[in-house]
Design an enzyme around this catalytic site. Structure first.
Site, PDB file in Angstrom:
ATOM      1  N   ASP A  78      26.281  10.757 -31.572  1.00 36.38           N
ATOM      2  CA  ASP A  78      26.472  10.612 -33.022  1.00 36.38           C
ATOM      3  C   ASP A  78      25.275  11.026 -33.883  1.00 36.38           C
ATOM      4  O   ASP A  78      24.990  10.380 -34.913  1.00 36.38           O
ATOM      5  CB  ASP A  78      26.845   9.162 -33.356  1.00 36.38           C
ATOM      6  CG  ASP A  78      28.087   8.691 -32.638  1.00 36.38           C
ATOM      7  OD1 ASP A  78      28.787   9.524 -32.037  1.00 36.38           O
ATOM      8  OD2 ASP A  78      28.361   7.476 -32.673  1.00 36.38           O
ATOM      9  N   LYS A 138      35.259  10.450 -32.661  1.00 35.25           N
ATOM     10  CA  LYS A 138      35.743   9.142 -32.232  1.00 35.25           C
ATOM     11  C   LYS A 138      35.681   8.147 -33.377  1.00 35.25           C
ATOM     12  O   LYS A 138      34.940   8.339 -34.356  1.00 35.25           O
ATOM     13  CB  LYS A 138      34.910   8.624 -31.054  1.00 35.25           C
ATOM     14  CG  LYS A 138      33.434   8.401 -31.385  1.00 35.25           C
ATOM     15  CD  LYS A 138      32.637   7.998 -30.169  1.00 35.25           C
ATOM     16  CE  LYS A 138      31.160   7.831 -30.482  1.00 35.25           C
ATOM     17  NZ  LYS A 138      30.855   6.749 -31.418  1.00 35.25           N
ATOM     18  N   CYS A 169      26.404   2.023 -30.823  1.00 35.26           N
ATOM     19  CA  CYS A 169      27.051   3.068 -30.024  1.00 35.26           C
ATOM     20  C   CYS A 169      26.299   3.373 -28.736  1.00 35.26           C
ATOM     21  O   CYS A 169      26.919   3.574 -27.685  1.00 35.26           O
ATOM     22  CB  CYS A 169      27.232   4.327 -30.868  1.00 35.26           C
ATOM     23  SG  CYS A 169      28.327   4.086 -32.290  1.00 35.26           S
TER      24      CYS A 169
END
Length: 207
Positions: free
Chosen positions: A18, A84, A118
């Site tokens: 990310d 996602k 994450c």
């Protein structure tokens, strides 16, 4: 004498979590995380290590930072670059990419954001699947810097290996006689100053 072989084998995979443009102003020392990731991505090209990346809600939070060059014509090709909504990267697209790489357990090298969300959930899922996980301390961060050492301490307790980018690169090689050593040595020298700066900025805490 037998030809030298790499210490970390062809099952090594780089996991980029990310690193999106919209997070640049929010994440503690974000440019340092990007710099470490750039170094690892260059190493991936020298050592032929596959790369898997994700974005979090790309439509709202934007594309991966352009300086990483992921999937660019002259950049680094990924085995998977999935979007996602889940916090963990262990989504169906990533699972499919792992299966395409082979059925064996892999040595996963994780960088990205956020350390306590994450990165943590991705690492826990990879460990649950039986993979060996290296979390790169100078390659992860969070909005709040104080979250980082707490997250890394937890992940170490869960079985992840907490290490640095330079240590990881030399552990991957294992032997100065491998054919790629000259290129890798040049890469380490290229990033010598930024590596020191990144360690100072991102790893000033003690685990």
């Amino acid at each position: 004498m037998a030809a030298p072989t790499r210490r970390l084998g062809m099952a090594t995979t780089y996991i980029i979590c990310d690193l999106q443009e919209k997070f640049r102003s929010a994440i503690h020392e974000f440019p340092k995380v990007v710099s470490t990731t750039q170094k690892l991505l260059k190493a991936s090209q020298i050592l032929d290590i596959p790369v898997i990346a994700t974005t979090q809600l790309r439509g709202k939070l934007g594309e991966t930072c352009p300086e990483l060059g992921l999937d660019a014509p002259d950049g680094v090709a990924t085995k998977c670059h999935a979007d996602k909504s889940a916090f963990s990267m262990w989504v169906p697209e990533v699972q499919k990419a792992f299966k395409a790489l082979g059925d064996g357990k892999r040595e996963c090298v994780v960088v990205g954001i956020e350390s306590h969300i994450c990165v943590t959930q991705t690492t826990l899922d990879l460990l649950k699947e039986g993979h060996k996980v290296y979390v790169i301390a100078d390659g992860v961060s969070s909005c709040n810097a104080q979250e980082v050492p707490i997250a890394l301490a937890r992940l170490r307790a869960e079985g992840a290996i907490i290490t640095t980018s330079e240590s990881l690169l030399y552990e991957t090689m294992g032997d100065a006689a491998i054919g790629e050593f000259k290129q890798m040595s040049g890469l380490v020298k290229e990033y010598s100053k930024s590596t020191k700066d990144n360690l100072t900025s991102l790893c000033s805490w003690k685990l």
